[in-house]
Scaffold this active site. Structure first.
Site, PDB file in Angstrom:
ATOM      1  N   SER A  11       0.798  -1.239   0.000  1.00 19.94           N
ATOM      2  CA  SER A  11       0.000   0.000   0.000  1.00 19.94           C
ATOM      3  C   SER A  11       0.823   1.277   0.000  1.00 19.94           C
ATOM      4  O   SER A  11       0.270   2.352  -0.239  1.00 19.94           O
ATOM      5  CB  SER A  11      -0.933   0.020   1.206  1.00 19.94           C
ATOM      6  OG  SER A  11      -2.087  -0.703   0.905  1.00 19.94           O
TER       7      SER A  11
ATOM      8  N   LYS B 271       0.584   3.438  -2.975  1.00 19.91           N
ATOM      9  CA  LYS B 271      -0.592   4.285  -3.224  1.00 19.91           C
ATOM     10  C   LYS B 271      -0.241   5.776  -3.218  1.00 19.91           C
ATOM     11  O   LYS B 271      -0.905   6.585  -3.856  1.00 19.91           O
ATOM     12  CB  LYS B 271      -1.681   3.979  -2.176  1.00 19.91           C
ATOM     13  CG  LYS B 271      -2.234   2.564  -2.381  1.00 19.91           C
ATOM     14  CD  LYS B 271      -3.114   2.050  -1.265  1.00 19.91           C
ATOM     15  CE  LYS B 271      -3.693   0.712  -1.695  1.00 19.91           C
ATOM     16  NZ  LYS B 271      -3.869  -0.297  -0.714  1.00 19.91           N
TER      17      LYS B 271
ATOM     18  N   TYR C 289      -2.606  -2.263 -10.804  1.00 22.00           N
ATOM     19  CA  TYR C 289      -2.606  -2.057  -9.344  1.00 22.00           C
ATOM     20  C   TYR C 289      -1.772  -3.143  -8.649  1.00 22.00           C
ATOM     21  O   TYR C 289      -0.936  -2.839  -7.785  1.00 22.00           O
ATOM     22  CB  TYR C 289      -4.055  -2.051  -8.824  1.00 22.00           C
ATOM     23  CG  TYR C 289      -4.138  -2.141  -7.324  1.00 22.00           C
ATOM     24  CD1 TYR C 289      -3.797  -1.067  -6.508  1.00 22.00           C
ATOM     25  CD2 TYR C 289      -4.537  -3.333  -6.696  1.00 22.00           C
ATOM     26  CE1 TYR C 289      -3.861  -1.167  -5.122  1.00 22.00           C
ATOM     27  CE2 TYR C 289      -4.597  -3.442  -5.312  1.00 22.00           C
ATOM     28  CZ  TYR C 289      -4.247  -2.358  -4.531  1.00 22.00           C
ATOM     29  OH  TYR C 289      -4.284  -2.459  -3.163  1.00 22.00           O
TER      30      TYR C 289
ATOM     31  N   TYR D  41      -4.833   3.379   7.236  1.00 22.50           N
ATOM     32  CA  TYR D  41      -6.111   2.661   7.240  1.00 22.50           C
ATOM     33  C   TYR D  41      -6.979   3.156   8.405  1.00 22.50           C
ATOM     34  O   TYR D  41      -7.042   4.353   8.659  1.00 22.50           O
ATOM     35  CB  TYR D  41      -5.893   1.137   7.328  1.00 22.50           C
ATOM     36  CG  TYR D  41      -4.776   0.619   6.466  1.00 22.50           C
ATOM     37  CD1 TYR D  41      -4.775   0.855   5.089  1.00 22.50           C
ATOM     38  CD2 TYR D  41      -3.728  -0.098   7.008  1.00 22.50           C
ATOM     39  CE1 TYR D  41      -3.759   0.365   4.288  1.00 22.50           C
ATOM     40  CE2 TYR D  41      -2.706  -0.591   6.208  1.00 22.50           C
ATOM     41  CZ  TYR D  41      -2.722  -0.350   4.864  1.00 22.50           C
ATOM     42  OH  TYR D  41      -1.725  -0.829   4.078  1.00 22.50           O
TER      43      TYR D  41
ATOM     44  N   VAL E 217       1.081  -3.728   3.812  1.00 15.70           N
ATOM     45  CA  VAL E 217       1.002  -5.018   4.510  1.00 15.70           C
ATOM     46  C   VAL E 217       2.292  -5.827   4.465  1.00 15.70           C
ATOM     47  O   VAL E 217       2.394  -6.867   5.093  1.00 15.70           O
ATOM     48  CB  VAL E 217      -0.167  -5.907   4.007  1.00 15.70           C
ATOM     49  CG1 VAL E 217      -1.496  -5.349   4.441  1.00 15.70           C
ATOM     50  CG2 VAL E 217      -0.092  -6.110   2.516  1.00 15.70           C
TER      51      VAL E 217
HETATM   52  N1  GLN Z   1      -1.847  -5.948  -2.230  1.00 15.60           N
HETATM   53  C1  GLN Z   1      -2.613  -5.618  -1.094  1.00 15.60           C
HETATM   54  C2  GLN Z   1      -4.074  -5.633  -1.429  1.00 15.60           C
HETATM   55  O1  GLN Z   1      -4.456  -5.065  -2.407  1.00 15.60           O
HETATM   56  C3  GLN Z   1      -2.154  -4.266  -0.621  1.00 15.60           C
HETATM   57  C4  GLN Z   1      -2.876  -3.844   0.569  1.00 15.60           C
HETATM   58  C5  GLN Z   1      -2.037  -3.214   1.648  1.00 15.60           C
HETATM   59  O2  GLN Z   1      -0.816  -3.075   1.676  1.00 15.60           O
HETATM   60  N2  GLN Z   1      -2.772  -2.845   2.639  1.00 15.60           N
HETATM   61  O3  GLN Z   1      -4.876  -6.225  -0.719  1.00 15.60           O
END
Ligand code: GLN
Length: 475
Positions: A106, A109, A234, A286, A304
């Site tokens: 993430s 992003k 993505y 988050y 994550v």
């Molecule tokens: N690849 C993960 C997903 O799309 C990325 C999410 C994350 O880092 N929170 O679920």
């Protein structure tokens, strides 16, 4: 990398005068500031000491669990732990596993969002994605009242960013464009790509597909969006790999208004970075974002994989990587490092209200006793003492109490050996003299001319104070 490295040459380099002027000609300003001790963090060795201590302390924390939704993440060595820092002047330090690659997940992003802003501007971008925190998990199947993703820092919003980046290019060029941008932000060293992470992301992506189809059903995408290509893009962005050193430089580029501090490459405009940092501040962690804004008070983004990118605007970028996650999907050690940094340095955005300025008052609260990384070694101590002497000569007891709460020693002397007690005695400030004596300062310090506070009180004719000081000196 088992131990810290401040990235200085191991051996001193001997240069001729010509070589010296050749290597310094493009960096005169920086070299001059370095020589004067005026770099972004003037006392960098003190920061290095703190990061080493924090790394050592936080290493014992084994709470949390690695992400297990794909085997490639579940298999990583959970104990790995890196901290890396880069200032806006390019001062760097790393400790722990700072040269081990991890995927951005993430954290990608942030840059995807910046790229949409650079290309389309905020008005167009925000016709397709909101800018409110969702208060929900990162992959929650939820949209705002307009049927759009809540913000670009959660999955739905980042899928939208991917739909908006360079729509006219083919898939390979779109990916190259993002990877090249990360490389430029990270100081010019190429970033990696973890193909097995990408393949598993793609094959276990029911939720992300569900988000994509729901957005399409709501008419959120620009017309003509190829949903499958967007989702693949993505997953590819999530699978870009960097190490903590690169991520710290990228964070420093954001701290430096979009200009990479190592290469001076202007990757993003300051306006773009401002928008991105605003959303990182409100939505970067988050459903822990509000709590993080409250306790840490800085823009950040987690992933994550256990990555956490922290930005201290106009000062430095910090990357922390440690794979064990808490219930919200944020790195446990990552958050702990942030907490400890904010405990010892006044870098929380609103520390400026609690540590300095009028009204901070006694018991200055959260900012009290913290150090300012922007100050030279000794500068904060000197400023504290000057402030104390000035406050004592004015009889400003509130200010004296505030300085005491910031650990300024009340018995400190200036370069003439004058103390707060001398000055308060000379000016006849009884309450201040009483306060200083009750705080236990030496009642008969001697200044450079051999004078004590009692001499000052006598000379100025403050008899009641002279009696008080003589009594204290006899005890
Ligand atoms: N690849 C993960 C997903 O799309 C990325 C999410 C994350 O880092 N929170 O679920």
């Amino acid at each position: 990398m088992g131990s810290g490295s401040a990235q200085l040459p191991a051996q001193p380099l001997l240069l001729t005068a010509e070589e010296f002027s050749a290597v310094t000609q493009f960096n005169r300003g920086l070299i001059e500031r370095a020589a004067r001790g005026e770099l972004a963090v003037p006392d960098f060795p003190a920061l290095v000491d703190d990061l080493q201590r924090i790394h050592q302390e936080v290493r014992a924390d084994r709470r949390g669990a690695v992400a297990a939704y794909i085997p490639q993440l579940a298999r990583v060595d959970a104990d790995q732990f890196a901290i890396s820092v880069c200032t806006v002047d390019g001062q760097r330090f790393s400790i722990g596993d700072a040269d081990v690659n991890f995927c951005l997940q993430s954290v990608s992003k942030t840059v995807s969002y910046c790229l949409t802003l650079e290309e389309h501007g905020p008005d167009t971008v925000h016709r397709h994605v909101g800018r409110e925190p969702s208060g929900q998990g990162f992959n929650e199947l939820t949209f705002n009242k307009a049927g759009l993703p809540h913000n670009p820092m959660i999955n739905a919003g980042a899928i939208m960013s991917c739909a908006l980046i360079r729509r006219g290019l083919d898939a390979a060029d779109r990916f190259d464009y993002v990877a090249e941008t990360w490389k430029r932000l990270a100081g010019g060293r190429s970033v990696g790509f973890n193909n097995s992470v990408y393949l598993s992301e793609r094959s276990t992506a029911d939720r992300n597909f569900a988000l994509g189809y729901s957005m399409r059903e709501r008419g959120a995408f620009p017309p003509g969006t190829d949903l499958l290509a967007t989702l693949e893009f993505y997953f590819q962005c999530c699978s870009i790999e960097v190490d903590a050193q690169q991520l710290a430089v990228a964070a420093a580029s954001l701290a430096n208004a979009g200009v990479c501090p190592l290469t001076e490459d202007p990757v993003f405009s300051a306006r773009t970075v401002r928008h991105c940092l605003s959303l990182m501040s409100s939505c970067g962690l988050y459903d822990f974002s509000g709590e993080f804004a409250f306790t840490i008070g800085l823009p950040a983004k987690s992933g994550v994989s256990g990555a956490l990118m922290l930005v201290v605007p106009q000062l430095m970028g910090i990357a922390i990587w440690s794979p064990r996650l808490d219930a919200q999907g944020n790195s446990v050690r990552g958050i702990e490092v942030c907490r400890r940094l904010v405990d010892c340095y006044n870098i929380h955005t609103y520390d400026l209200l609690t540590g300095l300025g009028p009204g901070a008052g006694a018991g200055a609260g959260a900012g009290a006793g913290k150090r300012d990384p922007r100050l030279k070694r000794q500068q904060s101590a000197i400023e504290g003492i000057v402030g104390l002497c000035f406050a004592a000569s004015q009889g400003d007891l509130n200010e004296i109490r505030r300085l005491a709460a910031c650990n300024v020693p009340l018995g400190a002397t200036d370069y003439d050996g004058r103390t707060a007690l001398h000055l308060a005695a000379a000016e006849g400030h009884r309450e201040t003299v009483e306060f200083l004596l009750s705080a236990g300062v030496d009642p008969k310090p001697v200044d450079r001319w051999g004078g004590t506070p009692l001499d000052d009180a006598n000379r100025a004719g403050h008899r009641h104070l002279a009696r008080l000081l003589a009594d204290a000196a006899r005890l």
